[in-house]
Every structure is written in structure tokens, then in C-alpha cells.
Write a protein that holds these residues in place. Structure first.
Motif, PDB file in Angstrom:
ATOM      1  N   GLU A  59      48.157  18.411  35.810  1.00  0.00           N
ATOM      2  CA  GLU A  59      48.675  17.115  35.385  1.00  0.00           C
ATOM      3  C   GLU A  59      47.582  16.049  35.460  1.00  0.00           C
ATOM      4  O   GLU A  59      47.509  15.162  34.616  1.00  0.00           O
ATOM      5  CB  GLU A  59      49.883  16.720  36.232  1.00  0.00           C
ATOM      6  N   ALA A  60      46.708  16.151  36.461  1.00  0.00           N
ATOM      7  CA  ALA A  60      45.625  15.178  36.626  1.00  0.00           C
ATOM      8  C   ALA A  60      44.473  15.435  35.659  1.00  0.00           C
ATOM      9  O   ALA A  60      43.835  14.501  35.187  1.00  0.00           O
ATOM     10  CB  ALA A  60      45.113  15.211  38.066  1.00  0.00           C
ATOM     11  N   ASP A  61      44.199  16.711  35.350  1.00  0.00           N
ATOM     12  CA  ASP A  61      43.095  17.081  34.460  1.00  0.00           C
ATOM     13  C   ASP A  61      43.462  18.382  33.756  1.00  0.00           C
ATOM     14  O   ASP A  61      43.418  19.451  34.364  1.00  0.00           O
ATOM     15  CB  ASP A  61      41.796  17.256  35.255  1.00  0.00           C
ATOM     16  N   PRO A  62      43.836  18.329  32.492  1.00  0.00           N
ATOM     17  CA  PRO A  62      44.330  19.516  31.792  1.00  0.00           C
ATOM     18  C   PRO A  62      43.256  20.488  31.293  1.00  0.00           C
ATOM     19  O   PRO A  62      43.590  21.535  30.742  1.00  0.00           O
ATOM     20  CB  PRO A  62      45.098  18.923  30.616  1.00  0.00           C
ATOM     21  N   GLU A  63      41.977  20.171  31.505  1.00  0.00           N
ATOM     22  CA  GLU A  63      40.916  21.069  31.039  1.00  0.00           C
ATOM     23  C   GLU A  63      40.795  22.261  31.983  1.00  0.00           C
ATOM     24  O   GLU A  63      40.784  22.096  33.207  1.00  0.00           O
ATOM     25  CB  GLU A  63      39.577  20.327  30.968  1.00  0.00           C
ATOM     26  N   VAL A  64      40.691  23.467  31.415  1.00  0.00           N
ATOM     27  CA  VAL A  64      40.586  24.683  32.219  1.00  0.00           C
ATOM     28  C   VAL A  64      39.500  25.595  31.669  1.00  0.00           C
ATOM     29  O   VAL A  64      39.114  25.511  30.504  1.00  0.00           O
ATOM     30  CB  VAL A  64      41.920  25.472  32.255  1.00  0.00           C
ATOM     31  N   ALA A  65      39.043  26.470  32.534  1.00  0.00           N
ATOM     32  CA  ALA A  65      38.243  27.622  32.141  1.00  0.00           C
ATOM     33  C   ALA A  65      39.071  28.842  32.540  1.00  0.00           C
ATOM     34  O   ALA A  65      39.895  28.766  33.464  1.00  0.00           O
ATOM     35  CB  ALA A  65      36.898  27.620  32.858  1.00  0.00           C
ATOM     36  N   PHE A  66      38.880  29.954  31.847  1.00  0.00           N
ATOM     37  CA  PHE A  66      39.678  31.140  32.135  1.00  0.00           C
ATOM     38  C   PHE A  66      38.874  32.405  31.898  1.00  0.00           C
ATOM     39  O   PHE A  66      37.862  32.393  31.194  1.00  0.00           O
ATOM     40  CB  PHE A  66      40.956  31.164  31.274  1.00  0.00           C
ATOM     41  N   GLU A  67      39.342  33.502  32.494  1.00  0.00           N
ATOM     42  CA  GLU A  67      38.765  34.806  32.219  1.00  0.00           C
ATOM     43  C   GLU A  67      39.843  35.866  32.387  1.00  0.00           C
ATOM     44  O   GLU A  67      40.605  35.847  33.357  1.00  0.00           O
ATOM     45  CB  GLU A  67      37.600  35.126  33.155  1.00  0.00           C
ATOM     46  N   VAL A  68      39.885  36.784  31.432  1.00  0.00           N
ATOM     47  CA  VAL A  68      40.692  37.993  31.510  1.00  0.00           C
ATOM     48  C   VAL A  68      39.700  39.126  31.314  1.00  0.00           C
ATOM     49  O   VAL A  68      39.052  39.205  30.271  1.00  0.00           O
ATOM     50  CB  VAL A  68      41.776  38.043  30.405  1.00  0.00           C
ATOM     51  N   SER A  69      39.534  39.975  32.336  1.00  0.00           N
ATOM     52  CA  SER A  69      38.551  41.051  32.224  1.00  0.00           C
ATOM     53  C   SER A  69      38.987  42.258  33.034  1.00  0.00           C
ATOM     54  O   SER A  69      39.739  42.133  34.005  1.00  0.00           O
ATOM     55  CB  SER A  69      37.174  40.577  32.686  1.00  0.00           C
ATOM     56  N   THR A  70      38.488  43.418  32.605  1.00  0.00           N
ATOM     57  CA  THR A  70      38.802  44.661  33.301  1.00  0.00           C
ATOM     58  C   THR A  70      38.035  44.724  34.616  1.00  0.00           C
ATOM     59  O   THR A  70      36.990  44.094  34.772  1.00  0.00           O
ATOM     60  CB  THR A  70      38.447  45.872  32.426  1.00  0.00           C
ATOM     61  N   ASN A  71      38.572  45.510  35.545  1.00  0.00           N
ATOM     62  CA  ASN A  71      37.947  45.662  36.854  1.00  0.00           C
ATOM     63  C   ASN A  71      37.187  46.971  37.001  1.00  0.00           C
ATOM     64  O   ASN A  71      36.520  47.182  38.003  1.00  0.00           O
ATOM     65  CB  ASN A  71      38.996  45.561  37.960  1.00  0.00           C
ATOM     66  N   HIS A  72      37.325  47.867  36.035  1.00  0.00           N
ATOM     67  CA  HIS A  72      36.670  49.164  36.077  1.00  0.00           C
ATOM     68  C   HIS A  72      35.896  49.380  34.787  1.00  0.00           C
ATOM     69  O   HIS A  72      36.312  48.909  33.735  1.00  0.00           O
ATOM     70  CB  HIS A  72      37.703  50.285  36.250  1.00  0.00           C
ATOM     71  N   PRO A  73      34.790  50.139  34.874  1.00  0.00           N
ATOM     72  CA  PRO A  73      34.031  50.431  33.660  1.00  0.00           C
ATOM     73  C   PRO A  73      34.891  51.156  32.637  1.00  0.00           C
ATOM     74  O   PRO A  73      35.768  51.922  33.028  1.00  0.00           O
ATOM     75  CB  PRO A  73      32.909  51.330  34.160  1.00  0.00           C
ATOM     76  N   PRO A  74      34.647  50.950  31.385  1.00  0.00           N
ATOM     77  CA  PRO A  74      33.653  50.048  30.817  1.00  0.00           C
ATOM     78  C   PRO A  74      34.184  48.613  30.846  1.00  0.00           C
ATOM     79  O   PRO A  74      35.319  48.350  30.489  1.00  0.00           O
ATOM     80  CB  PRO A  74      33.495  50.537  29.376  1.00  0.00           C
ATOM     81  N   TYR A  75      33.351  47.700  31.295  1.00  0.00           N
ATOM     82  CA  TYR A  75      33.768  46.316  31.422  1.00  0.00           C
ATOM     83  C   TYR A  75      33.942  45.681  30.051  1.00  0.00           C
ATOM     84  O   TYR A  75      33.149  45.869  29.147  1.00  0.00           O
ATOM     85  CB  TYR A  75      32.740  45.523  32.244  1.00  0.00           C
ATOM     86  N   ARG A  76      35.022  44.926  29.940  1.00  0.00           N
ATOM     87  CA  ARG A  76      35.309  44.188  28.705  1.00  0.00           C
ATOM     88  C   ARG A  76      36.202  43.025  29.063  1.00  0.00           C
ATOM     89  O   ARG A  76      36.887  43.047  30.078  1.00  0.00           O
ATOM     90  CB  ARG A  76      35.945  45.094  27.658  1.00  0.00           C
ATOM     91  N   GLY A  77      36.183  42.003  28.228  1.00  0.00           N
ATOM     92  CA  GLY A  77      37.041  40.873  28.522  1.00  0.00           C
ATOM     93  C   GLY A  77      36.791  39.678  27.624  1.00  0.00           C
ATOM     94  O   GLY A  77      36.013  39.741  26.670  1.00  0.00           O
ATOM     95  N   VAL A  78      37.486  38.608  27.971  1.00  0.00           N
ATOM     96  CA  VAL A  78      37.395  37.340  27.248  1.00  0.00           C
ATOM     97  C   VAL A  78      37.387  36.230  28.290  1.00  0.00           C
ATOM     98  O   VAL A  78      38.187  36.236  29.221  1.00  0.00           O
ATOM     99  CB  VAL A  78      38.598  37.142  26.293  1.00  0.00           C
ATOM    100  N   ARG A  79      36.469  35.295  28.133  1.00  0.00           N
ATOM    101  CA  ARG A  79      36.467  34.103  28.973  1.00  0.00           C
ATOM    102  C   ARG A  79      36.331  32.905  28.056  1.00  0.00           C
ATOM    103  O   ARG A  79      35.869  33.033  26.918  1.00  0.00           O
ATOM    104  CB  ARG A  79      35.353  34.140  30.014  1.00  0.00           C
ATOM    105  N   GLY A  80      36.750  31.759  28.535  1.00  0.00           N
ATOM    106  CA  GLY A  80      36.650  30.606  27.664  1.00  0.00           C
ATOM    107  C   GLY A  80      37.129  29.333  28.316  1.00  0.00           C
ATOM    108  O   GLY A  80      37.285  29.253  29.536  1.00  0.00           O
TER     109      GLY A  80
END
Length: 158
Positions: A67-88
Motif C-alpha cells: 500500500e505504501a509502495d506498489p513497486e515489486v521485484a519477483f522471481e519464479v525459478s526451479t530449485n533443481h537442475p536444470p535451472y530455469r525461471g523468470v524474474r522481473g
């Protein structure tokens, strides 16, 4: 929504990865005093408008922070090989989830059904819930499957 996407995989890969993987999203935000805060939440993804849909308790600190600051960073990523994901990065909006519609969907996605003690605790009547929508503005996707073919653990589930 137009997402500025970088990385090797394309937008279709990103949309499929976010839509098909029940991995909690890690969300970073700022506190009202300017500190950093990170937490993991269950999410759903809408590829049509590039939005993440998060559920949290109305009494969670992150609600006050967003509510005070709506800007966020995020990450969704796998925990085991092969590593893959999305951050933003993106902007969050909050609204009450009075009938717990989002939470009910996420409970089924992450737990399989609503019969467990955790599901019943989360869905209890006295718990107030918030639906957080993150409009993804910038993203970076990665998939190290090709370069990690021979890494031990390649066959582990996430």
C-alpha cells in the motif's frame, strides 16, 4: 500488456513456464521506512495480460508495504537442475478477496484439494484474504537445460 522481456526464451516460453509451474513466487518490496522485504507466496499467472495473482492474509505485513509502495521485484525459478525461471519487476494492486476465490484456486493448484488441515486453516471463515495483482512490466527468462544436460539431479522434480 506489453512486457519488456530479455533472456534466451521467448514470451511463449515465459507464459508457459509461469502458467504451468506451481512454484511459489519470491516477491521483494520496500518497507515504509525504506528497508527491503522479501517473501514467498502462491501465485497464479494470466498470460493474456501478463499478470501474477498472489494471495495473502489481509493482516500480513506485505499488504501494508505494498500500500505504501506498489513497486515489486519477483522471481519464479526451479530449485533443481536444470535451472530455469523468470524474474522481473512490476506494479502491485490490492483488493479484498472476500469470497477467497483466488485462494481457493491456489489451494487446489498447490495442495491438490481442500481437504488437508493446511487448506482448511487457510480457508477458515474468520481469515480475511487479499488478492494482489502484479502487472509484469519487465522480465528476464532463462532456461539452462541445454548447458546442464549432464548435471546430476537433472531428473529431479521441482
Amino acid at each position: 500488456m506489453t512486457v519488456r522481456l530479455r533472456g534466451d526464451p521467448d514470451r511463449d516460453w515465459m507464459d508457459t513456464f509461469l502458467d504451468d509451474n506451481p512454484i511459489p513466487v519470491r516477491v521483494a518490496t520496500r518497507t515504509p521506512r525504506g528497508g527491503l522485504w522479501m517473501l514467498s507466496l502462491w501465485y497464479g499467472y494470466d498470460p493474456d495480460d501478463a499478470t501474477l495473482h498472489l494471495a495473502t492474509s489481509a493482516s500480513a505485513r506485505v499488504v501494508e508495504y505494498l500500500e505504501a509502495d506498489p513497486e515489486v521485484a519477483f522471481e519464479v525459478s526451479t530449485n533443481h537442475p536444470p535451472y530455469r525461471g523468470v524474474r522481473g519487476q512490476g506494479t502491485a494492486t490490492l483488493e479484498p478477496d472476500e469470497d477467497k476465490a483466488l485462494l481457493r484456486t491456489l489451494v487446489e493448484d498447490y495442495l491438490g484439494d481442500r481437504d488437508s488441515s493446511l487448506a482448511k486453516w487457510l480457508l477458515r471463515d474468520e481469515r480475511d484474504e487479499v488478492h494482489v495483482t502484479v502487472d509484469v512490466e519487465r522480465a528476464y527468462a532463462w532456461d539452462y537445460g541445454d548447458r546442464m544436460r549432464d548435471v546430476d539431479g537433472n531428473d529431479k522434480a521441482d
